[in-house]
Write a protein that holds these residues in place. Structure first.
Motif, PDB file in Angstrom:
ATOM      1  N   ASN A  74      36.210  39.594  39.843  1.00  0.00           N
ATOM      2  CA  ASN A  74      36.443  39.912  41.262  1.00  0.00           C
ATOM      3  C   ASN A  74      37.333  38.895  41.960  1.00  0.00           C
ATOM      4  N   ARG A  75      38.362  38.418  41.258  1.00  0.00           N
ATOM      5  CA  ARG A  75      39.337  37.546  41.898  1.00  0.00           C
ATOM      6  C   ARG A  75      40.201  38.363  42.846  1.00  0.00           C
ATOM      7  N   VAL A  76      40.664  37.751  43.926  1.00  0.00           N
ATOM      8  CA  VAL A  76      41.661  38.376  44.778  1.00  0.00           C
ATOM      9  C   VAL A  76      43.025  38.073  44.149  1.00  0.00           C
ATOM     10  N   GLN A  77      43.770  39.126  43.878  1.00  0.00           N
ATOM     11  CA  GLN A  77      45.027  38.981  43.154  1.00  0.00           C
ATOM     12  C   GLN A  77      45.970  40.100  43.570  1.00  0.00           C
ATOM     13  N   PHE A  78      47.255  39.794  43.699  1.00  0.00           N
ATOM     14  CA  PHE A  78      48.220  40.840  43.994  1.00  0.00           C
ATOM     15  C   PHE A  78      48.118  41.946  42.947  1.00  0.00           C
ATOM     16  N   GLN A  79      48.313  43.184  43.388  1.00  0.00           N
ATOM     17  CA  GLN A  79      48.116  44.332  42.518  1.00  0.00           C
ATOM     18  C   GLN A  79      49.441  45.047  42.239  1.00  0.00           C
ATOM     19  N   PRO A  80      50.106  44.718  41.147  1.00  0.00           N
ATOM     20  CA  PRO A  80      51.346  45.420  40.801  1.00  0.00           C
ATOM     21  C   PRO A  80      51.077  46.877  40.463  1.00  0.00           C
ATOM     22  N   GLU A  81      52.127  47.697  40.557  1.00  0.00           N
ATOM     23  CA  GLU A  81      52.002  49.131  40.281  1.00  0.00           C
ATOM     24  C   GLU A  81      52.656  49.492  38.958  1.00  0.00           C
ATOM     25  N   PHE A  82      52.084  50.466  38.311  1.00  0.00           N
ATOM     26  CA  PHE A  82      52.663  51.078  37.126  1.00  0.00           C
ATOM     27  C   PHE A  82      52.967  52.536  37.476  1.00  0.00           C
ATOM     28  N   PRO A  83      54.108  53.086  37.078  1.00  0.00           N
ATOM     29  CA  PRO A  83      55.091  52.603  36.120  1.00  0.00           C
ATOM     30  C   PRO A  83      56.168  51.663  36.664  1.00  0.00           C
ATOM     31  N   SER A  84      56.141  51.304  37.951  1.00  0.00           N
ATOM     32  CA  SER A  84      57.183  50.418  38.467  1.00  0.00           C
ATOM     33  C   SER A  84      57.275  49.122  37.680  1.00  0.00           C
TER      34      SER A  84
END
Length: 593
Positions: A398-408
């Motif tokens: 449950n770390r706070v972390q930026f959430q990249p998107e897939f498929p981008s």
């Protein structure tokens, strides 16, 4: 390639004649979510053991590294092979599984009394229809029906699955298993915006800060005076899903109002996997895409791909239900075609951490196949800045972390962020951008991204440091921690607010990077026209070209993309994870293509 029905009896005989030569019950876990159901989903019920499922096996491609090598050379503007794209047959030869892989998988299937059928032209995807009880036995899995309340979708999935040890290094992924994503559950990358009243006599560019039309975009990106010369050899494709239908009558209304010189121009609809074309139900997303690709690129032929594959849920049904997964049907259909569009735009995405690494990597490889054949693949970068919601990780910590998107985040697609305003353009605050936690940074963007990171310093430290590189090995899959070296995105940007779209005969204002991606795709189609008219090939995979020609893009130096309780990243000089290398300048780009 095998997968012939005539092999079934011999394979079954083989299985019974060599029962001790192979341990099909020696399982190794392939992927698991543990005991935690992915966020947004709820357990619904256990399926009937006899419920049929279409199981897809993504087989290891014998020469996939050679494909990447070819793609690296043919997409590099400085290489002598630049633009020498591979043929369909050449790509299929490189991605076909080794004969040992085919034999091993056939033997395993025959042991359980099944045979596979090729689901892709190269035979690297195989489909088996079987009852859930057999799939559970073959994968050491326990399937359940899971419900997604916000999208009202119900799917058949498992929280973990395994493969016999003998198949490791032969089977890359199996679906549907642990990927809970569906197009219904993904976040949309377009949204309705408030209507704007304007002086009816005002014309671009005076109106463009508050209302975007094709004339605005062509003026803003310096393509207003270009006349296409090679349209008959050019093409542009829009990938559509979720029963979103592009409406022909709305397109004509749009053209009459905003691009009168192109009135009468139409598009072709191709149905994939049961996709529909109900002209009585115009889709906002579909109309946005096709009206702006046609409005900017016409008379270049445009094709709308209506992809189905989301049947209504029926718990009593004994037919395959809700086993589809995003992109697979469309990708395998496109790759089976002898002729494909030179540019594609797609406007869907999901949190990268919700996509199992084996599935994400195999799908990303399919995008590489399209690039190797000379197609440019553009995706909207998302509308949540560096991440939506609480941005906690789903690994139990449950770390706070930026959430990249897939498929981008796939290094073989071109991710398109968003801008707003026109004098000057600034980054729009919802523009998706970050660093992949799965895919390593490709060489083509190393210099630009390193410069950005050096300037960034310690800002956002800890929010995007858990970065991993996917390593393919023959018998084992490893994840190696590499701080801040994930694939960075977006690659470029385009306008993303106040797009005027005709829906049901009426003007609607739409925003999102779903508007940015078709805009950029249309500009790329015009650049292909320049190359084709000069006797050259299409641009194909764009990213190496983009990063070597940054001066031909309009650098966006203000704005940011907040999320996860932070201000996100700031747009600045050079590449940044808000607007990439900037927005296209057609007049400059046509001189370097």
């Amino acid at each position: 390639m095998a997968w012939s029905p005539f092999l079934l009896l011999s394979l079954v005989s083989l299985a019974f004649s060599t029962p001790l030569n192979r341990r099909w019950d020696d399982f190794v876990e392939k992927h698991s979510w543990g005991a935690v159901i992915p966020k947004g989903w709820q357990f619904h019920s256990s399926p009937s053991p006899d419920t049929l499922i279409d199981l897809r096996l993504g087989l290891k491609s014998a020469r996939i590294d050679e494909l990447f090598h070819h793609l690296g050379q043919t997409s590099d503007p400085d290489h002598e092979r630049y633009g020498n794209h591979l043929s369909k047959e050449q790509v299929e030869e490189l991605v076909a599984p080794h004969t040992d892989t085919v034999s091993m998988v056939e033997e395993w299937l025959a042991h359980h009394g099944y045979q596979g059928s090729a689901a892709s032209p190269a035979g690297d995807w195989v489909t088996i229809r079987l009852p859930v009880k057999d799939a559970e036995r073959m994968l050491s899995a326990e399937y359940g029906l899971y419900h997604h309340p916000s999208s009202k979708d119900t799917v058949l999935r498992t929280l973990s699955y395994s493969l016999p040890r003998a198949l490791l290094g032969h089977v890359d992924t199996v679906s549907p298993t642990t990927y809970f994503g569906t197009f219904k559950s993904m976040r949309a990358t377009s949204f309705l915006m408030p209507e704007v009243d304007l002086d009816p006599d005002a014309v671009p560019p005076a109106t463009c800060d508050r209302r975007i039309t094709p004339d605005c975009l062509k003026t803003l990106y310096d393509a207003a005076n270009y006349t296409q010369q090679a349209s008959s050899r050019n093409s542009l494709g829009v990938a559509g899903y979720l029963d979103e239908f592009a409406n022909r009558a709305d397109l004509q209304t749009f053209l009459r109002q905003f691009v009168p010189a192109r009135t009468g121009t139409n598009f072709t609809t191709v149905r994939v996997n049961g996709g529909g074309d109900d002209q009585s139900i115009p889709g906002v997303e579909a109309n946005l895409d096709i009206q702006y690709t046609v409005g900017i690129s016409a008379p270049i032929p445009n094709t709308y791909y209506s992809t189905g594959g989301s049947p209504p849920f029926n718990p009593d049904s004994n037919t395959p239900t809700n086993t589809n997964e995003p992109y697979l049907d469309w990708l395998n259909f496109i790759l089976s075609q002898s002729s494909i569009p030179l540019v594609f735009t797609t406007s869907y995405g999901d949190d990268e951490q919700t996509v199992p690494p084996d599935y994400a990597t195999k799908v990303c490889d399919l995008f590489a196949q399209l690039g190797a054949r000379g197609s440019s693949i553009l995706f909207s970068s998302g509308d949540d800045g560096v991440g939506a919601g609480d941005c906690t990780t789903n690994d139990g910590q449950n770390r706070v972390q930026f959430q990249p998107e897939f498929p981008s985040s796939c290094p073989f697609v071109t991710a398109v962020g968003g801008t707003t305003r026109t004098n000057p353009e600034v980054a729009v605050d919802f523009s998706g951008g970050s660093f992949s936690n799965l895919f390593a940074r490709p060489d083509y963007q190393t210099a630009a991204v390193t410069t950005f990171l050096n300037q960034l310093g310690t800002t956002n430290n800890g929010l995007f440091k858990y970065v991993f590189r996917y390593i393919r090995q023959t018998f084992l899959t490893l994840f190696i921690s590499i701080s801040k070296t994930g694939r960075a995105y977006p690659d470029i940007a385009a306008q993303g607010t106040n797009f005027q779209v005709i829906v049901g005969g009426k003007v609607t204002s739409v925003g999102g990077t779903s508007a940015s991606s078709p805009t950029a795709a249309a500009i790329i189609a015009l650049l292909n026209d320049v190359r084709l008219a000069a006797g050259k090939s299409s641009l194909g995979f764009l990213n190496p070209f983009i990063y070597k020609n940054g001066a031909a893009f309009n650098d966006i130096t203000s704005g940011n993309n907040p999320g996860c309780g932070t201000n996100g990243f700031d747009a600045g000089v050079g590449w940044d994870p808000v607007t990439g290398m900037g927005t296209p300048n057609f007049a400059k780009l046509r001189l370097v293509v």
